[in-house]
Design an enzyme around this catalytic site. Structure first.
Site, PDB file in Angstrom:
ATOM      1  N   TYR A 122      -1.886   0.028 -24.783  1.00  0.00           N
ATOM      2  CA  TYR A 122      -1.587  -0.267 -23.233  1.00  0.00           C
ATOM      3  C   TYR A 122      -0.017  -0.874 -22.972  1.00  0.00           C
ATOM      4  O   TYR A 122       0.546  -0.339 -22.213  1.00  0.00           O
ATOM      5  CB  TYR A 122      -2.469  -1.001 -22.562  1.00  0.00           C
ATOM      6  CG  TYR A 122      -2.415  -1.519 -21.180  1.00  0.00           C
ATOM      7  CD1 TYR A 122      -2.461  -0.485 -20.156  1.00  0.00           C
ATOM      8  CD2 TYR A 122      -2.376  -3.062 -20.738  1.00  0.00           C
ATOM      9  CE1 TYR A 122      -2.113  -1.088 -18.877  1.00  0.00           C
ATOM     10  CE2 TYR A 122      -2.082  -3.358 -19.545  1.00  0.00           C
ATOM     11  CZ  TYR A 122      -1.856  -2.302 -18.484  1.00  0.00           C
ATOM     12  OH  TYR A 122      -1.900  -2.823 -17.619  1.00  0.00           O
ATOM     13  N   GLY A 175      -9.265   2.500  -7.972  1.00  0.00           N
ATOM     14  CA  GLY A 175      -9.112   1.509  -9.149  1.00  0.00           C
ATOM     15  C   GLY A 175      -8.950   0.233  -8.499  1.00  0.00           C
ATOM     16  O   GLY A 175      -9.013   0.043  -7.196  1.00  0.00           O
ATOM     17  N   GLN A 176      -8.752  -0.955  -9.390  1.00  0.00           N
ATOM     18  CA  GLN A 176      -8.977  -2.168  -8.744  1.00  0.00           C
ATOM     19  C   GLN A 176      -7.719  -2.435  -7.690  1.00  0.00           C
ATOM     20  O   GLN A 176      -8.157  -2.872  -6.659  1.00  0.00           O
ATOM     21  CB  GLN A 176      -8.707  -3.413  -9.799  1.00  0.00           C
ATOM     22  CG  GLN A 176      -8.981  -4.775  -9.259  1.00  0.00           C
ATOM     23  CD  GLN A 176      -8.356  -5.609 -10.359  1.00  0.00           C
ATOM     24  OE1 GLN A 176      -7.787  -5.288 -11.104  1.00  0.00           O
ATOM     25  NE2 GLN A 176      -8.844  -6.932 -10.248  1.00  0.00           N
ATOM     26  N   ILE A 231      -9.046  10.504 -10.144  1.00  0.00           N
ATOM     27  CA  ILE A 231      -9.775  11.532 -11.009  1.00  0.00           C
ATOM     28  C   ILE A 231     -10.937  11.960 -10.817  1.00  0.00           C
ATOM     29  O   ILE A 231     -11.693  12.860 -10.918  1.00  0.00           O
ATOM     30  CB  ILE A 231      -9.562  11.165 -12.592  1.00  0.00           C
ATOM     31  CG1 ILE A 231      -9.865  12.347 -13.582  1.00  0.00           C
ATOM     32  CG2 ILE A 231     -10.371  10.054 -12.895  1.00  0.00           C
ATOM     33  CD1 ILE A 231      -9.328  12.052 -14.930  1.00  0.00           C
TER      34      ILE A 231
HETATM   35  N1  SER Z   1      -4.966  -7.126 -16.313  1.00  0.00           N
HETATM   36  C1  SER Z   1      -4.574  -6.068 -17.371  1.00  0.00           C
HETATM   37  C2  SER Z   1      -5.495  -6.122 -18.622  1.00  0.00           C
HETATM   38  O1  SER Z   1      -6.088  -6.990 -18.799  1.00  0.00           O
HETATM   39  C3  SER Z   1      -3.405  -6.475 -17.803  1.00  0.00           C
HETATM   40  O2  SER Z   1      -2.208  -5.638 -17.104  1.00  0.00           O
HETATM   41  O3  SER Z   1      -5.352  -5.150 -19.287  1.00  0.00           O
END
Ligand code: SER
Length: 310
Positions: A141, A13-14, A37
């Site tokens: 989230y 990921g980033q 994954i």
């Molecule tokens: N950079 C993330 C998002 O924009 C925030 O944790 O979802």
């Protein structure tokens, strides 16, 4: 060189892709195991395919490499999470439970768990948001990160698992691309500015959000992980800040380097998410407890991004 065997979950990921390289330079190439994954585009070191929902697979890899530190970065972010709320909750929460239980059973001495500015919500004080404040997230989230912060604190109190965490602002870097976040525009803008000298922002021009440069985010993370335990007094998650800006302000800064650059605005569903998050963060406690300090502000970050992407 330290004798630690580190597992990174979500290493493609980033954050993970940059963190993996940095940790390998500190701990040794073969002592940092990347996992994700999906397979890596190109092999750069030890890598294992892991779905964080698969407990047996996690056990197997931890035993194989005698892992004693985990960076658990796998999650579905704010914008993408809204497309599949229950699936996002499942991955973000059950992924974390698997890691916490693994840490308990396998004697993992340290775990890193990223939280986010997404833990805040529309009733949180938006300017210089304090460490201890109202947490009313409106995204799945953000809800999963609030719950995650409490669970990591619980595992510390109940089982002594040393989980460390920061509430990352939006992260901007040239090395990798973000996926599915609300702050992603602040990375995309650089790629489009260089390719076509124009960019359409999915956030309105006055939407101010807290951000951090990748170099600072990675360094801060490793500094927190290496701080003496007694300095890490917050076992939920530390506020972390470096800079705050609006789309209009970053566009103006880019224009100083690329005079023909033009920005247009077409806010979409991500605008409501951004509006629910703070404008700026008070991170004095991280500075006091373990010496956090950023190196990059907006002008330094824009200069360095363009230099590296060119
Ligand atoms: N950079 C993330 C998002 O924009 C925030 O944790 O979802």
């Amino acid at each position: 060189m330290k004798k630690d065997n580190i597992l990174i979950i979500g290493a493609n990921g980033q954050i993970g892709s940059v963190l993996t390289q940095t940790l390998r330079s500190i701990y040794g190439h073969n002592n940092v195991i990347a996992s994700d994954i999906r397979p890596k585009a190109e092999e750069t070191g030890p890598f294992e395919l892991i779905n964080v929902l698969d407990r047996d697979r996690l056990n197997e890899v931890v035993e194989k490499y005698q892992i004693n530190q985990i960076y658990h970065l796998a999650a579905i972010l704010s914008a993408k999470g809204e497309l599949n709320p229950l699936g996002t909750w499942d991955i973000n929460m059950n992924g974390l439970f698997n890691i916490l239980e693994l840490a308990r059973e396998k004697n993992i001495k340290k775990v890193f768990y990223p939280s986010s500015i997404a833990v805040f919500g529309p009733t949180t004080p938006p300017n210089q948001t304090p460490q201890d404040t109202v947490l009313t997230p409106t995204t799945v989230y953000g809800m999963s990160k609030v719950a995650g912060e409490y669970w990591t604190n619980y595992y510390f109190l109940k089982y002594g698992i040393d989980v460390r965490s920061v509430r990352y602002p939006g992260i901007i870097g040239y090395q990798s691309m973000p996926g599915g976040g609300t702050t992603d525009y602040a990375v995309d803008i650089f790629h489009e500015a260089l390719k076509q000298q124009k960019f359409t922002s999915f956030l309105s021009e006055e939407t101010e959000l807290p951000m951090i440069y990748m170099e600072d985010a990675i360094r801060g993370t490793i500094e927190l992980m290496n701080a003496p335990l007694e300095q890490v007094k917050i076992k939920t998650s530390y506020n972390l800040a470096a800079m705050s800006f609006t789309p209009k302000q970053i566009a103006a800064e880019i224009k100083k380097h690329i005079p023909s650059f033009e920005m247009t605005y077409a806010p979409d569903y991500r605008q409501a998410i951004a509006d629910s998050w703070p404008n700026s963060i008070d991170d004095r406690i991280a500075r006091e407890h373990w010496g956090w300090k950023e190196a990059f502000g907006l002008p330094e970050m824009v200069h360095d991004m363009l230099k590296n992407l060119r």
